[in-house]
Design a protein around this motif. Structure first.
Motif, PDB file in Angstrom:
ATOM      1  N   ALA A   1     -14.218   0.096   6.489  1.00  0.00           N
ATOM      2  CA  ALA A   1     -14.237  -0.525   5.165  1.00  0.00           C
ATOM      3  C   ALA A   1     -13.230  -1.665   5.201  1.00  0.00           C
ATOM      4  O   ALA A   1     -12.061  -1.452   5.524  1.00  0.00           O
ATOM      5  N   VAL A   2     -13.671  -2.876   4.880  1.00  0.00           N
ATOM      6  CA  VAL A   2     -12.840  -4.064   5.081  1.00  0.00           C
ATOM      7  C   VAL A   2     -12.580  -4.766   3.745  1.00  0.00           C
ATOM      8  O   VAL A   2     -13.506  -5.055   2.988  1.00  0.00           O
ATOM      9  N   LEU A   3     -11.307  -5.031   3.486  1.00  0.00           N
ATOM     10  CA  LEU A   3     -10.896  -5.798   2.311  1.00  0.00           C
ATOM     11  C   LEU A   3     -10.367  -7.143   2.784  1.00  0.00           C
ATOM     12  O   LEU A   3      -9.425  -7.200   3.579  1.00  0.00           O
ATOM     13  N   GLY A   4     -10.999  -8.225   2.328  1.00  0.00           N
ATOM     14  CA  GLY A   4     -10.591  -9.566   2.736  1.00  0.00           C
ATOM     15  C   GLY A   4     -10.738 -10.546   1.594  1.00  0.00           C
ATOM     16  O   GLY A   4     -11.008 -10.155   0.445  1.00  0.00           O
ATOM     17  N   PRO A   5     -10.598 -11.834   1.870  1.00  0.00           N
ATOM     18  CA  PRO A   5     -10.703 -12.837   0.803  1.00  0.00           C
ATOM     19  C   PRO A   5     -12.022 -12.798   0.044  1.00  0.00           C
ATOM     20  O   PRO A   5     -12.063 -13.114  -1.147  1.00  0.00           O
ATOM     21  N   SER A   6     -13.096 -12.406   0.717  1.00  0.00           N
ATOM     22  CA  SER A   6     -14.407 -12.437   0.065  1.00  0.00           C
ATOM     23  C   SER A   6     -14.567 -11.368  -1.002  1.00  0.00           C
ATOM     24  O   SER A   6     -15.392 -11.515  -1.905  1.00  0.00           O
TER      25      SER A   6
ATOM     26  N   LEU B   1      -9.460  14.057   1.445  1.00  0.00           N
ATOM     27  CA  LEU B   1      -9.751  12.883   2.262  1.00  0.00           C
ATOM     28  C   LEU B   1      -8.445  12.250   2.717  1.00  0.00           C
ATOM     29  O   LEU B   1      -7.490  12.158   1.941  1.00  0.00           O
ATOM     30  N   ALA B   2      -8.418  11.797   3.968  1.00  0.00           N
ATOM     31  CA  ALA B   2      -7.305  11.003   4.484  1.00  0.00           C
ATOM     32  C   ALA B   2      -7.808   9.582   4.719  1.00  0.00           C
ATOM     33  O   ALA B   2      -8.810   9.388   5.406  1.00  0.00           O
ATOM     34  N   ILE B   3      -7.134   8.592   4.137  1.00  0.00           N
ATOM     35  CA  ILE B   3      -7.519   7.189   4.284  1.00  0.00           C
ATOM     36  C   ILE B   3      -6.471   6.490   5.141  1.00  0.00           C
ATOM     37  O   ILE B   3      -5.299   6.420   4.764  1.00  0.00           O
ATOM     38  N   LEU B   4      -6.897   5.992   6.290  1.00  0.00           N
ATOM     39  CA  LEU B   4      -6.025   5.198   7.144  1.00  0.00           C
ATOM     40  C   LEU B   4      -6.214   3.738   6.783  1.00  0.00           C
ATOM     41  O   LEU B   4      -7.346   3.240   6.817  1.00  0.00           O
TER      42      LEU B   4
ATOM     43  N   LEU C   1       0.824  -1.208   0.000  1.00  0.00           N
ATOM     44  CA  LEU C   1       0.000   0.000   0.000  1.00  0.00           C
ATOM     45  C   LEU C   1       0.859   1.260   0.000  1.00  0.00           C
ATOM     46  O   LEU C   1       0.478   2.279  -0.579  1.00  0.00           O
ATOM     47  N   GLN C   2       2.011   1.201   0.640  1.00  0.00           N
ATOM     48  CA  GLN C   2       2.893   2.364   0.662  1.00  0.00           C
ATOM     49  C   GLN C   2       3.558   2.577  -0.687  1.00  0.00           C
ATOM     50  O   GLN C   2       3.788   3.718  -1.093  1.00  0.00           O
ATOM     51  N   ASN C   3       3.880   1.490  -1.382  1.00  0.00           N
ATOM     52  CA  ASN C   3       4.546   1.611  -2.682  1.00  0.00           C
ATOM     53  C   ASN C   3       3.651   2.249  -3.734  1.00  0.00           C
ATOM     54  O   ASN C   3       4.152   2.840  -4.697  1.00  0.00           O
ATOM     55  N   ARG C   4       2.347   2.119  -3.558  1.00  0.00           N
ATOM     56  CA  ARG C   4       1.414   2.688  -4.530  1.00  0.00           C
ATOM     57  C   ARG C   4       0.246   3.322  -3.779  1.00  0.00           C
ATOM     58  O   ARG C   4      -0.835   2.729  -3.653  1.00  0.00           O
ATOM     59  N   PRO C   5       0.399   4.565  -3.278  1.00  0.00           N
ATOM     60  CA  PRO C   5      -0.668   5.192  -2.489  1.00  0.00           C
ATOM     61  C   PRO C   5      -1.997   5.292  -3.232  1.00  0.00           C
ATOM     62  O   PRO C   5      -3.061   5.209  -2.613  1.00  0.00           O
ATOM     63  N   SER C   6      -1.956   5.446  -4.545  1.00  0.00           N
ATOM     64  CA  SER C   6      -3.210   5.590  -5.297  1.00  0.00           C
ATOM     65  C   SER C   6      -4.045   4.318  -5.271  1.00  0.00           C
ATOM     66  O   SER C   6      -5.244   4.355  -5.568  1.00  0.00           O
ATOM     67  N   LEU C   7      -3.439   3.180  -4.913  1.00  0.00           N
ATOM     68  CA  LEU C   7      -4.199   1.939  -4.839  1.00  0.00           C
ATOM     69  C   LEU C   7      -5.207   1.967  -3.695  1.00  0.00           C
ATOM     70  O   LEU C   7      -6.269   1.351  -3.776  1.00  0.00           O
ATOM     71  N   VAL C   8      -4.888   2.683  -2.627  1.00  0.00           N
ATOM     72  CA  VAL C   8      -5.765   2.717  -1.455  1.00  0.00           C
ATOM     73  C   VAL C   8      -7.127   3.326  -1.787  1.00  0.00           C
ATOM     74  O   VAL C   8      -8.162   2.702  -1.538  1.00  0.00           O
ATOM     75  N   PRO C   9      -7.184   4.538  -2.367  1.00  0.00           N
ATOM     76  CA  PRO C   9      -8.518   5.062  -2.719  1.00  0.00           C
ATOM     77  C   PRO C   9      -9.216   4.241  -3.794  1.00  0.00           C
ATOM     78  O   PRO C   9     -10.449   4.148  -3.794  1.00  0.00           O
ATOM     79  N   LEU C  10      -8.456   3.618  -4.711  1.00  0.00           N
ATOM     80  CA  LEU C  10      -9.088   2.796  -5.738  1.00  0.00           C
ATOM     81  C   LEU C  10      -9.777   1.581  -5.121  1.00  0.00           C
ATOM     82  O   LEU C  10     -10.901   1.235  -5.506  1.00  0.00           O
ATOM     83  N   MET C  11      -9.117   0.919  -4.179  1.00  0.00           N
ATOM     84  CA  MET C  11      -9.740  -0.231  -3.521  1.00  0.00           C
ATOM     85  C   MET C  11     -10.929   0.210  -2.676  1.00  0.00           C
ATOM     86  O   MET C  11     -11.956  -0.461  -2.622  1.00  0.00           O
ATOM     87  N   LEU C  12     -10.779   1.334  -1.999  1.00  0.00           N
ATOM     88  CA  LEU C  12     -11.866   1.827  -1.161  1.00  0.00           C
ATOM     89  C   LEU C  12     -13.103   2.141  -2.002  1.00  0.00           C
ATOM     90  O   LEU C  12     -14.232   1.827  -1.622  1.00  0.00           O
ATOM     91  N   ARG C  13     -12.885   2.719  -3.180  1.00  0.00           N
ATOM     92  CA  ARG C  13     -14.006   3.112  -4.041  1.00  0.00           C
ATOM     93  C   ARG C  13     -14.516   1.950  -4.889  1.00  0.00           C
ATOM     94  O   ARG C  13     -15.694   1.606  -4.861  1.00  0.00           O
TER      95      ARG C  13
ATOM     96  N   GLY D   1     -16.763  -0.042  -2.380  1.00  0.00           N
ATOM     97  CA  GLY D   1     -17.984   0.706  -2.653  1.00  0.00           C
ATOM     98  C   GLY D   1     -18.210   1.930  -1.800  1.00  0.00           C
ATOM     99  O   GLY D   1     -19.353   2.394  -1.679  1.00  0.00           O
ATOM    100  N   PHE D   2     -17.133   2.495  -1.225  1.00  0.00           N
ATOM    101  CA  PHE D   2     -17.295   3.712  -0.431  1.00  0.00           C
ATOM    102  C   PHE D   2     -16.952   4.921  -1.287  1.00  0.00           C
ATOM    103  O   PHE D   2     -16.009   4.900  -2.082  1.00  0.00           O
ATOM    104  N   PRO D   3     -17.719   5.999  -1.168  1.00  0.00           N
ATOM    105  CA  PRO D   3     -17.475   7.164  -2.023  1.00  0.00           C
ATOM    106  C   PRO D   3     -16.117   7.795  -1.751  1.00  0.00           C
ATOM    107  O   PRO D   3     -15.705   7.960  -0.605  1.00  0.00           O
ATOM    108  N   VAL D   4     -15.425   8.127  -2.824  1.00  0.00           N
ATOM    109  CA  VAL D   4     -14.132   8.809  -2.748  1.00  0.00           C
ATOM    110  C   VAL D   4     -14.212  10.008  -3.684  1.00  0.00           C
ATOM    111  O   VAL D   4     -14.627   9.860  -4.837  1.00  0.00           O
ATOM    112  N   PRO D   5     -13.841  11.182  -3.230  1.00  0.00           N
ATOM    113  CA  PRO D   5     -13.925  12.358  -4.107  1.00  0.00           C
ATOM    114  C   PRO D   5     -12.925  12.267  -5.251  1.00  0.00           C
ATOM    115  O   PRO D   5     -11.898  11.574  -5.151  1.00  0.00           O
TER     116      PRO D   5
END
Length: 307
Positions: free
Chosen positions: A134-139, A70-73, A13-25, A29-33
């Motif tokens: 917001a949870v990312l897992g095997p499912s 937006l800040a994504i932790l 996630l640190q190597n590619r910060p843009s991946l975090v909002p992409l996965m979140l959105r 399915g969470f809104p990202v500006p």
């Protein structure tokens, strides 16, 4: 201390910060500006009291004028932790105070049990505010079986291979993505994928890399296998067939992990004295070897492996 799996996923996630909002959105399915860029923020949330509170990763989204959107932790959670429902809200509140912008928590889980636990709403006040991570897992980890997509988002391809390693197309896409990365990064990502595969999938992954089935003939595959790693893997496979698959694989994997540690130190130009080399080469404990491998990622001397 955090183990190899945890640190590797944090690094993805640190190597590619843009991946975090992409996965979140796109995945969760969470809104990202709409944003112009994504940058790493500070994950240290320590206040005046001496107890430190640090999240694994903070990504800050900005608009084209440089305003924070937006800040994504993101937290990589390897297992259930009864403290996190209390510390996660603290992380969010601290970052919100520091950055003065909206915040969101994303939790990455390696297994379904941890995923189910992390999805539980956290009640902040009785009958009032509730935190729903917001949870990312095997499912819901995306199935990345398209080579072009894997090359565009190699870190996502690595996570996909770890979650869906029984799918040959996913493994092929991940291998193709690894081939375009720097050698040091490829080595670490390769090991992470392999550590997450079932016995059958691991054998398929290694044999495909070695033999070129499905046209897997990348420069990385040839070099990696040619450096001797496959010798240990083959020994593990053969002994596993003759004397019990698990026992043979463990011995072969231990041999491969010892070689990984020494090559990683060599790649970092870290001097390895004879005593340190002997200690590594004499070790057959996979858990200990995994710990040393994790430390070797950032070690400046061989002694740091054993501290």
């Amino acid at each position: 201390m955090p183990g190899f799996d945890h640190e590797l996923q944090v690094r993805l996630l640190q190597n590619r910060p843009s991946l975090v909002p992409l996965m979140l959105r796109d995945t969760l399915g969470f809104p990202v500006p709409d944003f112009a860029r994504a940058e790493l923020g500070c994950g240290d949330h320590t206040k005046l009291k001496p107890t430190p509170f640090k999240s694994d990763n903070v990504v800050v989204l900005y608009d084209s004028d440089g305003r924070k959107l937006l800040a994504i932790l993101s937290e990589v959670q390897q297992k259930k932790d009864d403290d996190k429902p209390y510390t996660w809200p603290l992380y969010l509140a601290t970052v919100r105070d520091q950055l003065r912008c909206p915040v969101r928590l994303m939790v990455v889980c390696p297994d379904t049990a941890t995923e189910r636990w992390a999805r539980r709403p956290i009640e902040l006040e009785t009958g009032g505010a509730v935190l729903r991570p917001a949870v990312l897992g095997p499912s819901n980890t995306p199935v990345v079986d398209d080579i072009d997509r894997a090359k565009r988002l190699p870190e996502l391809a690595v996570l996909s291979a770890a979650a869906h390693g029984d799918n040959p197309a996913v493994l092929k896409a991940a291998e193709s993505a690894l081939d375009d990365l720097p050698e040091h990064t490829r080595l670490i990502y390769y090991d992470f994928i392999e550590s997450k595969l079932s016995v059958a999938a691991r054998l398929m992954w290694e044999e495909l890399m070695a033999t070129g089935t499905y046209e897997w003939q990348s420069d990385f595959a040839r070099k990696y296998v040619g450096q001797g790693r496959e010798e240990g893997r083959a020994q593990g496979r053969e002994e596993g067939r003759e004397e019990g698959r698990e026992e043979g694989l463990e011995e072969g994997l231990a041999k491969g992990r010892r070689e990984d540690i020494l090559r990683l130190l060599e790649a970092h130009e870290v001097a390895v004295e004879a005593s340190a080399r002997s200690r590594i080469e004499d070790c057959s404990d996979l858990e200990q070897l995994d710990t040393w491998f994790t430390r070797a990622i950032s070690a400046r001397s061989a002694d740091e492996l054993f501290d």
